[in-house]
Scaffold this motif. Structure first.
Motif, mmCIF file in Angstrom:
data_model
loop_
_atom_site.group_PDB
_atom_site.id
_atom_site.type_symbol
_atom_site.label_atom_id
_atom_site.label_comp_id
_atom_site.label_asym_id
_atom_site.label_seq_id
_atom_site.Cartn_x
_atom_site.Cartn_y
_atom_site.Cartn_z
ATOM 1 N N SER A 145 16.046 -1.261 -5.505
ATOM 2 C CA SER A 145 16.919 -1.779 -4.473
ATOM 3 C C SER A 145 16.177 -1.750 -3.142
ATOM 4 O O SER A 145 16.303 -0.828 -2.351
ATOM 5 C CB SER A 145 18.182 -0.914 -4.447
ATOM 6 N N VAL A 146 15.342 -2.788 -2.965
ATOM 7 C CA VAL A 146 14.442 -2.824 -1.813
ATOM 8 C C VAL A 146 15.233 -2.850 -0.507
ATOM 9 O O VAL A 146 14.837 -2.219 0.477
ATOM 10 C CB VAL A 146 13.506 -4.051 -1.918
ATOM 11 N N ASP A 147 16.365 -3.549 -0.499
ATOM 12 C CA ASP A 147 17.112 -3.670 0.761
ATOM 13 C C ASP A 147 17.667 -2.337 1.233
ATOM 14 O O ASP A 147 17.512 -1.968 2.394
ATOM 15 C CB ASP A 147 18.261 -4.677 0.618
ATOM 16 N N SER A 148 18.294 -1.587 0.298
ATOM 17 C CA SER A 148 18.869 -0.320 0.769
ATOM 18 C C SER A 148 17.778 0.692 1.063
ATOM 19 O O SER A 148 17.906 1.501 1.997
ATOM 20 C CB SER A 148 19.922 0.232 -0.193
ATOM 21 N N ALA A 149 16.675 0.635 0.313
ATOM 22 C CA ALA A 149 15.547 1.521 0.637
ATOM 23 C C ALA A 149 15.021 1.178 2.032
ATOM 24 O O ALA A 149 14.809 2.060 2.874
ATOM 25 C CB ALA A 149 14.434 1.375 -0.399
ATOM 26 N N GLY A 150 14.843 -0.132 2.287
ATOM 27 C CA GLY A 150 14.334 -0.572 3.600
ATOM 28 C C GLY A 150 15.273 -0.155 4.716
ATOM 29 O O GLY A 150 14.841 0.322 5.772
ATOM 30 N N ALA A 151 16.580 -0.299 4.471
ATOM 31 C CA ALA A 151 17.553 0.028 5.514
ATOM 32 C C ALA A 151 17.463 1.500 5.891
ATOM 33 O O ALA A 151 17.533 1.857 7.065
ATOM 34 C CB ALA A 151 18.970 -0.305 5.030
ATOM 35 N N TYR A 152 17.284 2.369 4.902
ATOM 36 C CA TYR A 152 17.206 3.799 5.206
ATOM 37 C C TYR A 152 15.860 4.158 5.843
ATOM 38 O O TYR A 152 15.805 4.741 6.931
ATOM 39 C CB TYR A 152 17.425 4.652 3.935
ATOM 40 N N TRP A 153 14.777 3.776 5.193
ATOM 41 C CA TRP A 153 13.461 4.262 5.624
ATOM 42 C C TRP A 153 12.994 3.598 6.915
ATOM 43 O O TRP A 153 12.167 4.162 7.641
ATOM 44 C CB TRP A 153 12.438 4.108 4.498
ATOM 45 N N ASP A 163 7.019 -0.629 4.700
ATOM 46 C CA ASP A 163 7.108 -2.077 4.472
ATOM 47 C C ASP A 163 6.131 -2.572 3.411
ATOM 48 O O ASP A 163 6.495 -3.325 2.520
ATOM 49 C CB ASP A 163 6.835 -2.833 5.782
ATOM 50 N N ARG A 164 4.874 -2.123 3.536
ATOM 51 C CA ARG A 164 3.859 -2.634 2.617
ATOM 52 C C ARG A 164 4.154 -2.234 1.172
ATOM 53 O O ARG A 164 3.907 -2.994 0.242
ATOM 54 C CB ARG A 164 2.468 -2.125 3.022
ATOM 55 N N VAL A 165 4.661 -1.010 1.000
ATOM 56 C CA VAL A 165 4.977 -0.560 -0.371
ATOM 57 C C VAL A 165 6.155 -1.366 -0.913
ATOM 58 O O VAL A 165 6.169 -1.776 -2.077
ATOM 59 C CB VAL A 165 5.308 0.948 -0.396
ATOM 60 N N LEU A 166 7.128 -1.625 -0.045
ATOM 61 C CA LEU A 166 8.328 -2.338 -0.509
ATOM 62 C C LEU A 166 8.061 -3.824 -0.760
ATOM 63 O O LEU A 166 8.866 -4.493 -1.406
ATOM 64 C CB LEU A 166 9.482 -2.163 0.490
ATOM 65 N N GLU A 167 6.925 -4.309 -0.258
ATOM 66 C CA GLU A 167 6.563 -5.703 -0.582
ATOM 67 C C GLU A 167 6.224 -5.851 -2.059
ATOM 68 O O GLU A 167 6.357 -6.928 -2.627
ATOM 69 C CB GLU A 167 5.324 -6.123 0.234
ATOM 70 N N LYS A 168 5.718 -4.771 -2.661
ATOM 71 C CA LYS A 168 5.306 -4.856 -4.078
ATOM 72 C C LYS A 168 5.843 -3.671 -4.873
ATOM 73 O O LYS A 168 5.069 -2.872 -5.407
ATOM 74 C CB LYS A 168 3.768 -4.868 -4.173
ATOM 75 N N PRO A 169 7.160 -3.556 -4.979
ATOM 76 C CA PRO A 169 7.693 -2.400 -5.716
ATOM 77 C C PRO A 169 7.289 -2.424 -7.192
ATOM 78 O O PRO A 169 7.216 -1.388 -7.841
ATOM 79 C CB PRO A 169 9.215 -2.539 -5.548
ATOM 80 N N GLU A 170 6.982 -3.639 -7.705
ATOM 81 C CA GLU A 170 6.616 -3.720 -9.127
ATOM 82 C C GLU A 170 5.289 -3.006 -9.398
ATOM 83 O O GLU A 170 5.021 -2.601 -10.537
ATOM 84 C CB GLU A 170 6.588 -5.180 -9.614
ATOM 85 N N ALA A 171 4.476 -2.807 -8.356
ATOM 86 C CA ALA A 171 3.223 -2.063 -8.555
ATOM 87 C C ALA A 171 3.520 -0.592 -8.886
ATOM 88 O O ALA A 171 2.797 0.037 -9.665
ATOM 89 C CB ALA A 171 2.350 -2.152 -7.301
ATOM 90 N N LEU A 172 4.609 -0.063 -8.313
ATOM 91 C CA LEU A 172 4.994 1.323 -8.630
ATOM 92 C C LEU A 172 5.426 1.407 -10.094
ATOM 93 O O LEU A 172 4.999 2.298 -10.831
ATOM 94 C CB LEU A 172 6.147 1.787 -7.729
ATOM 95 N N ALA A 173 6.271 0.467 -10.506
ATOM 96 C CA ALA A 173 6.751 0.459 -11.896
ATOM 97 C C ALA A 173 5.576 0.326 -12.855
ATOM 98 O O ALA A 173 5.517 1.008 -13.893
ATOM 99 C CB ALA A 173 7.750 -0.674 -12.101
ATOM 100 N N ALA A 174 4.618 -0.520 -12.490
ATOM 101 C CA ALA A 174 3.468 -0.743 -13.378
ATOM 102 C C ALA A 174 2.623 0.528 -13.484
ATOM 103 O O ALA A 174 2.136 0.879 -14.570
ATOM 104 C CB ALA A 174 2.620 -1.902 -12.856
ATOM 105 N N ALA A 175 2.456 1.250 -12.386
ATOM 106 C CA ALA A 175 1.653 2.485 -12.430
ATOM 107 C C ALA A 175 2.334 3.539 -13.300
ATOM 108 O O ALA A 175 1.677 4.251 -14.061
ATOM 109 C CB ALA A 175 1.436 3.024 -11.014
ATOM 110 N N VAL A 176 3.654 3.641 -13.195
ATOM 111 C CA VAL A 176 4.381 4.615 -14.023
ATOM 112 C C VAL A 176 4.271 4.213 -15.498
ATOM 113 O O VAL A 176 4.089 5.052 -16.382
ATOM 114 C CB VAL A 176 5.860 4.722 -13.578
ATOM 115 N N ALA A 177 4.341 2.906 -15.743
ATOM 116 C CA ALA A 177 4.345 2.411 -17.123
ATOM 117 C C ALA A 177 2.960 2.461 -17.772
ATOM 118 O O ALA A 177 2.838 2.265 -18.982
ATOM 119 C CB ALA A 177 4.883 0.976 -17.156
#
Ligand SMILES: Nc1ncnc2c1ncn2[C@@H]1O[C@H](COP(=O)(O)OP(=O)(O)OP(=O)(O)O)[C@@H](O)[C@H]1O
Ligand SMILES: [Mg+2]
Length: 297
Positions: A145-153, A163-177
């Motif tokens: 949920s990039v919007d609510s994460a962005g709104a808080y942080w 901002d830069r991390v939230l531009e590519k949240p799928e990179a986080l999922a890929a690293a975990v996977a």
């Protein structure tokens, strides 16, 4: 209704004499009610979930105690009795003392839990589809949920880094996977660990199942850090790696990604319940993790 009345009703429903000394235990954010009771002269813990959205997780935990509890190489409470019907799912467990609060854990204690997480993760991955649904942390990364994460942080000192991390949240999922599946506890935090002398006793198996190994360690760390602890991250990774065939760089990157995921997407909903000093602590940890993430890219 008082806890006394509630328990008397549950006792009647399942046909158990739940004794007179009763205490409602803290926790139970899951929708289950947890009571300390005395049954047959023994201290026990009763966890009851009535019909509703929480009952499938309660049945999962019951199924865990009936089957996999015998296979996992960590200690769990003993399942003393159970009841399960359309109205409620109840498990009666052996009672154990709580572990110390995370802030009071010393280096040997943190090392031990890292070894036990690795041991748990060495459980043969069960094949039944019922253990295969995606753990919540991986789900929040997959549907972040990039919007609510962005709104808080964006209102914190981490704003310009996030901002830069939230531009590519799928990179986080890929690293975990990027690491292999393991059998996970799934709700791995100090509050779910009980102590019995030198052993840890692992409780609360409602969301156990198959997922990526970083999920358990990252959640343990994030909750502990938020509660004021400084877990010895590097020493714990070493303990884990000594008992697990997993590539060190891949594990480290997946741990950063998973802990970032917990902070970015998990914490905003809970931050309101924390003090400003605690929220600042979360922000400082987020900044450290983003720096680590950028370095590992
Ligand atoms: N067998 C046990 N012996 C002693 N204490 C226990 C036992 N099982 C649970 N507890 C205590 O009760 C608390 C709540 O139990 P549990 O975590 O299983 O329920 P929960 O509804 O999933 O709670 P939460 O959602 O808060 O994690 C635990 O954090 C622990 O402190
Ligand atoms: Mg719990």
């Amino acid at each position: 209704m008082t806890a006394e009345d509630e328990l008397a009703g549950i006792g009647r429903a399942v046909g158990w004499d739940l004794g007179a000394e009763r205490e409602v235990l803290a926790g139970a954010a899951s929708g289950s009610r947890v009571y300390r009771v005395r049954v047959d002269g023994m201290d026990a813990v009763l966890k009851v979930t009535t019909a509703g959205p929480g009952q499938s997780a309660a049945r999962r935990e019951l199924r865990f105690y009936q089957t996999l509890a015998r296979q996992v190489p960590v200690t769990t409470p003993a399942l003393l009795r159970h009841a399960d019907d359309d109205n409620l799912t109840a498990i009666l467990l052996s009672a154990h003392p709580p572990a110390l609060p995370a802030r009071d854990w010393d280096l040997p204690a943190w090392r031990r839990v890292a070894r036990e997480v690795a041991d748990l993760h060495s459980t043969p991955v069960p094949e039944q589809s019922s253990w295969l649904d995606t753990p919540w942390l991986q789900q929040i990364l997959d549907r972040s949920s990039v919007d609510s994460a962005g709104a808080y942080w964006s209102r914190t000192e981490a704003a310009h880094r996030v901002d830069r991390v939230l531009e590519k949240p799928e990179a986080l999922a890929a690293a975990v996977a990027a690491t292999e599946d393991r059998f996970l506890h799934g709700d791995c935090h100090v509050g779910n660990l009980l102590g019995d002398g030198s052993r840890l006793v692992w409780a609360d198996w409602q969301v156990a199942g198959v997922g990526k190994p970083a999920v358990d360690l990252a959640f343990l760390w994030s909750r502990a850090h938020a509660d004021g602890a400084e877990p010895p991250y590097a020493a714990m990774v070493d303990e884990y790696l000594a008992r697990s065939e997993i590539d060190k760089a891949a594990l480290q990157r997946s741990l950063i990604a998973a802990e970032l995921g917990v902070l970015l997407f998990g914490w905003p909903a809970f931050a309101a319940h924390r003090t400003q000093a605690e929220r600042d602590r979360l922000t400082r940890r987020l900044i450290q993790l983003i720096e680590g993430w950028n370095r590992s890219a």
